[in-house]
Design a protein around this motif. Structure first.
Motif, PDB file in Angstrom:
ATOM      1  N   ALA A   3       0.869  -1.181   0.085  1.00 41.26           N
ATOM      2  CA  ALA A   3      -0.016   0.077   0.115  1.00 41.26           C
ATOM      3  C   ALA A   3       0.901   1.424   0.000  1.00 41.26           C
ATOM      4  CB  ALA A   3      -1.009  -0.067   1.368  1.00 41.26           C
ATOM      5  N   ILE A  40      -7.937   0.412  -6.340  1.00 41.00           N
ATOM      6  CA  ILE A  40      -6.576   0.128  -5.572  1.00 41.00           C
ATOM      7  C   ILE A  40      -5.385   0.966  -5.933  1.00 41.00           C
ATOM      8  CG2 ILE A  40      -6.896  -2.597  -5.661  1.00 41.00           C
ATOM      9  CD1 ILE A  40      -4.819  -2.751  -7.802  1.00 41.00           C
ATOM     10  N   ALA A  41      -5.425   1.853  -6.596  1.00 40.31           N
ATOM     11  CA  ALA A  41      -4.484   2.743  -7.081  1.00 40.31           C
ATOM     12  C   ALA A  41      -4.909   3.980  -7.793  1.00 40.31           C
ATOM     13  CB  ALA A  41      -3.146   1.970  -7.913  1.00 40.31           C
ATOM     14  N   THR A  59      -0.271   3.202  -5.329  1.00 39.87           N
ATOM     15  CA  THR A  59      -1.288   2.747  -4.745  1.00 39.87           C
ATOM     16  C   THR A  59      -1.766   3.209  -3.357  1.00 39.87           C
ATOM     17  OG1 THR A  59       0.403   1.220  -3.024  1.00 39.87           O
ATOM     18  CG2 THR A  59      -0.295   0.123  -5.157  1.00 39.87           C
ATOM     19  N   LEU A  89      -3.974  -6.663  -4.467  1.00 38.52           N
ATOM     20  CA  LEU A  89      -3.260  -5.807  -5.495  1.00 38.52           C
ATOM     21  C   LEU A  89      -3.009  -6.626  -6.931  1.00 38.52           C
ATOM     22  CD1 LEU A  89      -1.014  -3.547  -3.391  1.00 38.52           C
ATOM     23  CD2 LEU A  89      -3.038  -3.028  -4.525  1.00 38.52           C
ATOM     24  N   SER A 121       5.848  -5.199 -12.164  1.00 38.46           N
ATOM     25  CA  SER A 121       5.360  -3.888 -11.162  1.00 38.46           C
ATOM     26  C   SER A 121       6.711  -3.640 -10.457  1.00 38.46           C
ATOM     27  CB  SER A 121       4.364  -4.499 -10.157  1.00 38.46           C
ATOM     28  OG  SER A 121       4.764  -5.442  -9.234  1.00 38.46           O
TER      29      SER A 121
END
Length: 203
Positions: A3, A40-41, A59, A89, A121
């Motif tokens: 996060a 989520i982002a 995020t 995620l 990512s």
């Protein structure tokens, strides 16, 4: 993924196929991106090219994620909330690719996977890398020979920064990163700083 962190997210088509064959494909992918990734982002920059894409995201914090997924029954399976967040995620991206592939396969009467299975990512860990990845993403169409000018490729967030309309990207956050709009534009016009260094780091 965790996060409240910045990530460069990218993926490409399996083999020699294209992810996007016509304008409607680009539009639908962004529609699905909003559906699955917005919970989520936040999206800061992006570029879609025929056979791959790049996004810079941040995020959401744990409080926002907790609120967005408070009804998720899989939460009870995890010992800690960070473990659940890591799963959630990744799952959102998995759902994005699956939904797009199913629609793409139906439309073009094809079968099988469309994306490389494991999307990338890469966490942004320094101010320098943050600046360079923004430039890298916006210069991607030039680098791959699709256009000679920053503002000539329609499927890139660079355009958003010169529009008064609200869009997918958090424009104010990116402009603030450069200090102001004048500086954002000046640095982009200088070219993609150390482009080849970033390109090498992605392989």
């Amino acid at each position: 993924m965790i996060a409240d962190s910045y990530y460069h997210v990218y993926n490409r088509a399996n083999g020699f196929e294209n992810l996007f064959r016509e304008p409607e494909n680009y539009r639908f992918f962004i529609q699905q991106w909003v559906k699955y990734v917005s919970p989520i982002a936040n999206t800061l920059t992006y570029c879609l090219l025929p056979n791959h894409f790049h996004f810079l995201i941040k995020t959401l914090d744990e409080e926002s994620l907790s609120e967005n997924f408070k009804e998720d029954r899989t939460l009870e399976k995890y010992k800690t909330f960070p473990e659940f967040i890591s799963f959630r995620l990744s799952k959102q991206f998995s759902n994005l690719f699956s939904s797009y592939t199913q629609a793409f396969n139906k439309k073009y009467k094809r079968k099988g996977s469309l994306f490389i299975p494991s999307f990338k990512s890469k966490e942004i860990t320094s101010d320098d890398y943050m600046t360079r990845i923004i430039l890298y993403i916006h210069h991607n169409p030039i680098h791959h020979g699709f256009t000679a000018n920053l503002d000539a490729w329609p499927y890139c967030s660079y355009h958003d920064f010169f529009s008064s309309k609200a869009g997918l990207v958090k424009k104010d956050d990116v402009i603030e990163w450069f200090g102001n709009m004048k500086e954002f534009n000046r640095i982009h016009q200088l070219g993609s700083l150390e482009y080849e260094k970033i390109e090498t780091s992605l392989t």
